[in-house]
Design an enzyme around this catalytic site. Structure first.
Site, short mmCIF file in Angstrom:
data_model
loop_
_atom_site.label_atom_id
_atom_site.label_comp_id
_atom_site.label_asym_id
_atom_site.label_seq_id
_atom_site.Cartn_x
_atom_site.Cartn_y
_atom_site.Cartn_z
N GLU A 25 0.83 -1.22 0.00
CA GLU A 25 0.00 0.00 0.00
C GLU A 25 0.85 1.26 0.00
OE1 GLU A 25 -3.41 0.30 2.50
OE2 GLU A 25 -4.25 -1.57 1.77
C1 LIG Z 1 3.08 -9.45 0.46
C2 LIG Z 1 2.63 -8.47 -0.56
C3 LIG Z 1 1.28 -8.30 -0.82
C4 LIG Z 1 0.85 -7.45 -1.83
N1 LIG Z 1 -0.48 -7.39 -2.17
C5 LIG Z 1 -0.84 -6.74 -3.31
C6 LIG Z 1 -2.17 -6.83 -3.82
O1 LIG Z 1 -3.03 -7.48 -3.24
N2 LIG Z 1 -2.46 -6.20 -4.98
C7 LIG Z 1 -1.53 -5.48 -5.67
O2 LIG Z 1 -1.83 -4.95 -6.72
N3 LIG Z 1 -0.25 -5.35 -5.20
C8 LIG Z 1 0.11 -5.96 -4.05
N4 LIG Z 1 1.40 -5.86 -3.58
C9 LIG Z 1 2.35 -5.03 -4.29
C10 LIG Z 1 2.84 -3.83 -3.48
O3 LIG Z 1 1.87 -2.82 -3.50
C11 LIG Z 1 4.17 -3.42 -4.12
O4 LIG Z 1 5.10 -4.36 -3.66
C12 LIG Z 1 4.58 -2.04 -3.78
O5 LIG Z 1 3.80 -1.15 -4.50
C13 LIG Z 1 6.05 -1.77 -4.08
O6 LIG Z 1 6.42 -2.20 -5.36
P1 LIG Z 1 7.73 -3.10 -5.56
O7 LIG Z 1 7.70 -4.16 -4.53
O8 LIG Z 1 7.80 -3.47 -6.95
O9 LIG Z 1 8.92 -2.13 -5.16
P2 LIG Z 1 9.64 -1.01 -6.12
O10 LIG Z 1 8.58 -0.25 -6.79
O11 LIG Z 1 10.62 -1.77 -6.93
O12 LIG Z 1 10.32 -0.13 -5.05
C14 LIG Z 1 11.56 -0.48 -4.43
C15 LIG Z 1 11.94 0.62 -3.44
O13 LIG Z 1 12.07 1.88 -4.13
C16 LIG Z 1 11.32 2.87 -3.47
N5 LIG Z 1 10.84 3.83 -4.43
C17 LIG Z 1 10.20 3.61 -5.60
N6 LIG Z 1 9.91 4.77 -6.21
C18 LIG Z 1 10.37 5.75 -5.42
C19 LIG Z 1 10.39 7.18 -5.49
N7 LIG Z 1 9.88 7.85 -6.50
N8 LIG Z 1 10.99 7.86 -4.49
C20 LIG Z 1 11.53 7.21 -3.44
N9 LIG Z 1 11.53 5.88 -3.32
C21 LIG Z 1 10.97 5.15 -4.29
C22 LIG Z 1 10.19 2.12 -2.78
O14 LIG Z 1 9.73 2.86 -1.66
C23 LIG Z 1 10.89 0.83 -2.36
O15 LIG Z 1 11.53 1.05 -1.14
C24 LIG Z 1 1.82 -6.69 -2.55
C25 LIG Z 1 3.17 -6.84 -2.26
C26 LIG Z 1 3.58 -7.72 -1.29
C27 LIG Z 1 5.04 -7.87 -1.04
#
Ligand SMILES: Cc1cc2nc3c(=O)[nH]c(=O)nc-3n(C[C@H](O)[C@H](O)[C@H](O)COP(=O)(O)OP(=O)(O)OC[C@H]3O[C@@H](n4cnc5c(N)ncnc54)[C@H](O)[C@@H]3O)c2cc1C
Length: 816
Positions: free
Chosen positions: A493
């Site tokens: 989220e």
């Molecule tokens: C257990 C679990 C349950 C989930 N459930 C759902 C679900 O039900 N439905 C769904 O659609 N998604 C779901 N998600 C997805 C979740 O919302 C994403 O994991 C989240 O949005 C982060 O994306 P990413 O993991 O690809 O990280 P990335 O986008 O690769 O980010 C990596 C890091 O970079 C940082 N970052 C990225 N952009 C910026 C910026 N502009 N400035 C500063 N920092 C930045 C982030 O904060 C993070 O620390 C789930 C994820 C997990 C792990």
């Protein structure tokens, strides 16, 4: 002499007019008197010209603000539609007061304390209590790797999946506070149960249908979702688009196809999603993709934009069911995909009319779920940690002392208790805002970030206090799984780094600021005289706002005691209200100066905007804490928790100011700002050790304060690990006088226990303790030993036995 008096008068007028934020006419009048007193004709004429330009809008526009508007239009970067929808989403509430620099605490304290309805309380005392008792976290996570079927069925039958669905559709129709109380209680018992219940009640099919669904969709799906006949999930995240969710490459093309034997206008959808919670067991897939209409079959644009649809998971071509293993947590989570899957347009949530409006729908619905799900589950975790860690620290002794009485442990335990108080205060105030009809965009982001971060601090401290007991997993470990899972809440989220550095201040500075959005709209969405008038009004008010906040910041910095306090607030808290006024004024001032100094570049200066967001967040958390103290009747027993957590938050805010000023791009401006904000040096200090001790005592002592701090959690009474811990805690305290007699007897040499001897028995034989006392002491010892026990397993962790059991369940084995 006269000149000196006039200069002093001019300075006084400046401070008075700015401090009270008087209208321009008053400034003009006051300075007019001073200028006339000089009797200098050239000065009077010059003043009259300037006064006319400042006071007469048409002149002011011609001379100044029209030119500023033109410049503003040139330098203001264009916003993409998705950015605009994100900015416009939700509502502002107390954040607007904090951004104004003069928060009206009378207004906040007058908001009635959010309360559960009788029906919600009965649900908590009935089905929720029952569900908690049914859940054994070790069995769920280690043996079943899922909730057992009877637990799933109970969740569905009792309506847990439809808490936010109104009664007319068969749901429970709970308030945000009621919903939050259920998730919190479940989180203190089983994370898998809590998450499985949390997700369908957060941003997903039900919430989207309630706001945007067609009548047909609502009537079909909502009763089924409420009864648990459908298990929903919502799939947005793609391997290429996580945080930057608006850039999902999943796509659909509008086309004709055959659906249930008839030619139908539909779309061919291709997607690849991952991390989707409940996905592997979902029957209804909420799916986000970008919709294209190259043949203009819908008659409009080719690229319609992000669109949300509801897809039954048994649709041919939907690949779903495989699981991820998120840090060994066993709530259902996994990928799903499809290639060129044909679906009718009627599956779009809201029907064809809502094709391309998915991002607006998601942003519009994000705040309510984000205000509840993760803040609440974090509070549940923190409450359980307070109760269990306090109990363990009283039961576990080293150096002949309960470890909770050793200062190092006390320090960590006190932190857990105080953070828990502030977290729960924030949970209740934020859920209360949702129940008042708000969709708090910025405040929900603050609650999500800071509750999950505080939960991380609490679980780290709890792990340290538990030592090896927290590390060795097994049915007797109540803290290790929570520790393992903490990064999940941090990531979902809106991952926390992004939320902190991009969203809280970035969105707050536009939405919650009194003038910035008006200026932007005038510049980008209006034209001609209307734009000029609106911009002129917003911009001149903005300048008055900056000057007023600058002066208030400086004056409060010199004389904090003159900052206003709310009527009827507790005398013990007045000091904090004054400091909040001071910080709010300084924050508003610094925010404006930072925006002016850095312009659009501030968006990329995430270290600065993250710290500005931290100040805003501390203001919010502290407001919630002070309100909680008032709402609960100013209970003196809770004072240490309030004092520690508020002082900690003020100190954190001060550190953020200090770091911003140390890293401000313009050193001259930074020096001037430092003089304005901290004219007498840095005023705040970290919380006192004595206060920390009082907080730890609350966690270590059975009683009303401990019960209030952990109110709403599931208190285990059965014969499982946490049930025995609770019993051992009570027994340890009851036995303390007996322990003391035994200890003294050994110290004075009245009994000389040999290694392995039953020292209690020796004391009984020498009449140092009575037979009853010995029985009580023995029971306590048994409980203590059971609590400090950790689990061990066969060499192969039981794999051979599992294989054997699997073999015996095969059909040929059964036949044999
Ligand atoms: C257990 C679990 C349950 C989930 N459930 C759902 C679900 O039900 N439905 C769904 O659609 N998604 C779901 N998600 C997805 C979740 O919302 C994403 O994991 C989240 O949005 C982060 O994306 P990413 O993991 O690809 O990280 P990335 O986008 O690769 O980010 C990596 C890091 O970079 C940082 N970052 C990225 N952009 C910026 C910026 N502009 N400035 C500063 N920092 C930045 C982030 O904060 C993070 O620390 C789930 C994820 C997990 C792990």
């Amino acid at each position: 002499m006269l000149a000196l008096e006039l200069i002093v008068a001019a300075i006084v007028v400046f401070f008075v007019c700015a401090f009270f934020k008087l209208r321009v006419a008053w400034w003009t009048l006051a300075y007019g008197v001073i200028v006339v007193a000089t009797q200098s004709i050239p000065l009077i004429v010059a003043f009259a010209i300037v006064a006319a330009m400042v006071n007469i809008p048409i002149l002011r526009r011609m001379v100044a603000t029209d030119h500023v508007l033109a410049l503003y239009r040139r330098i203001l970067p264009d916003m993409s539609p998705t950015e605009k929808e994100a900015i416009d989403a939700g509502t502002v509430w107390w954040d607007a007061d904090l951004f104004s620099g003069r928060p009206d605490f009378n207004k906040l304290l007058a908001v009635p304390e959010p309360k559960l309805s009788a029906e919600e309380q009965a649900f908590l005392d009935g089905p929720v209590e029952e569900l908690c008792a049914m859940c054994n976290d070790w069995e769920i996570s280690h043996e079943h790797q899922d909730l057992p079927p009877h637990v799933w069925q109970f969740i569905k039958d009792k309506g847990f999946l439809g808490m936010i669905i109104p009664k007319k559709f068969g749901g429970l129709g709970f308030s945000a506070l009621g919903h939050s109380a259920v998730v919190m209680k479940l989180s203190t018992r089983s994370s898998a149960a809590a998450i499985s219940v949390m997700v369908p009640n957060s941003l997903g099919p039900a919430e989207l249908l309630l706001h945007y669904g067609t009548e047909e969709q609502k009537n079909h799906y909502l009763p089924r979702l409420a009864r648990g006949q459908e298990v929903p999930c919502f799939a947005l995240t793609n391997p290429e688009a996580g945080s930057d969710a608006a850039s999902i490459p999943d796509y659909a093309v509008v086309c004709k196809g055959v659906w249930q034997g008839k030619e139908t206008l539909g779309m061919r959808v291709t997607w690849d999603k991952r991390y989707i919670t409940l996905g592997p067991v979902a029957t209804l897939l909420g799916l986000a993709f970008r919709l294209y209409d190259p043949d203009k079959l819908l008659g409009g644009k080719e690229d319609l934009g992000i669109t949300c649809a509801l897809v039954p998971t048994n649709t041919p071509g939907v690949n779903i069911g495989r699981r991820h293993m998120p840090l060994n947590a066993v709530f259902q989570n996994g990928p799903n995909s499809g290639k060129d899957v044909f679906m009718p347009l009627e599956w779009i949530i809201g029907g064809r009319e809502y094709a391309g409006k998915g991002w607006m729908m998601l942003m519009g619905c994000l705040a309510a779920g984000r205000a509840i799900s993760l803040p609440t589950s974090s509070v549940g975790g923190a409450k359980a940690l307070t109760r269990f860690t306090g109990a363990y620290a009283r039961v576990r002794a080293q150096f002949k002392t309960p470890i909770g009485k050793l200062e190092g442990v006390e320090e960590a335990l006190g932190r857990i208790a105080a953070h828990t108080y502030m977290m729960d205060a924030t949970r209740v105030m934020t859920a209360g805002a949702v129940d008042l009809g708000e969709k708090p965009a910025v405040l929900s982001a603050i609650a999500k970030l800071h509750m999950t971060e505080r939960a991380r601090l609490c679980v780290n401290d709890a792990m340290d206090i538990h030592g090896g007991k927290g590390i060795c997993l097994g049915p007797n470990n109540w803290v290790g799984r929570g520790y393992q899972m903490t990064p999940i809440a941090i990531t979902v989220e809106g991952a926390n780094i992004l939320t902190r550095t991009l969203i809280i201040f970035g969105q707050g500075a536009i939405r919650a600021h009194p003038y910035v959005l008006r200026e932007m709209r005038a510049a980008k969405e209006m034209s001609g005289a209307e734009a000029a008038r609106e911009f002129d009004d917003a911009f001149t008010s903005h300048i008055g706002h900056v000057i007023a906040n600058g002066v208030r910041t400086f004056v409060f910095g010199l004389m904090p005691s003159i900052a206003p306090v709310p009527r009827n607030a507790s005398r013990d808290m007045l000091h904090y209200y004054r400091n909040l006024q001071r910080i709010s004024a300084a924050f508003a001032f610094l925010a404006d100066i930072s925006m002016m100094a850095m312009g659009g570049a501030l968006k990329r200066k995430e270290k600065i905007s993250g710290r500005l967001g931290d100040i805003l967040s501390m203001l919010y958390l502290t407001s919630a804490t002070l309100k909680r103290f008032e709402d609960q009747g100013r209970l003196r027993e809770d004072l240490p928790l309030v004092r520690w957590s508020v002082r900690d938050a003020l100190y954190t805010a001060q550190r953020a100011f200090d770091q911003i000023l140390s890293n401000f791009p313009s050193k001259t401006l930074a020096t001037l700002l430092r003089v304005a904000i901290f004219p007498r040096g840095l005023p705040f200090r970290p919380p006192l050790d004595s206060r920390n001790r009082e907080c730890a005592q609350i966690a270590l002592t059975p009683g009303a304060a401990r019960d209030r701090l952990t109110a709403g959690m599931y208190v285990p009474r059965g014969d499982d690990a946490t049930g025995r811990l609770e019993a051992a805690f009570v027994a340890a305290i009851a036995c303390e006088p007996i322990d003391e007699k035994v200890r003294k007897a050994v110290k004075k040499g009245k009994v000389i226990p040999q290694p392995g001897a039953d020292v209690g028995l020796l004391c009984k034989e020498k009449n140092i303790i009575s037979a009853d006392e010995y029985a009580q002491w023995t029971k306590k010892e048994l409980l203590r030993k059971s609590v400090i026990k950790v689990d061990d397993f066969p060499q192969d962790f039981g794999r051979a036995q599992l294989a054997e059991e699997a073999e015996s369940h095969k059909p040929h084995a059964r036949a044999a």
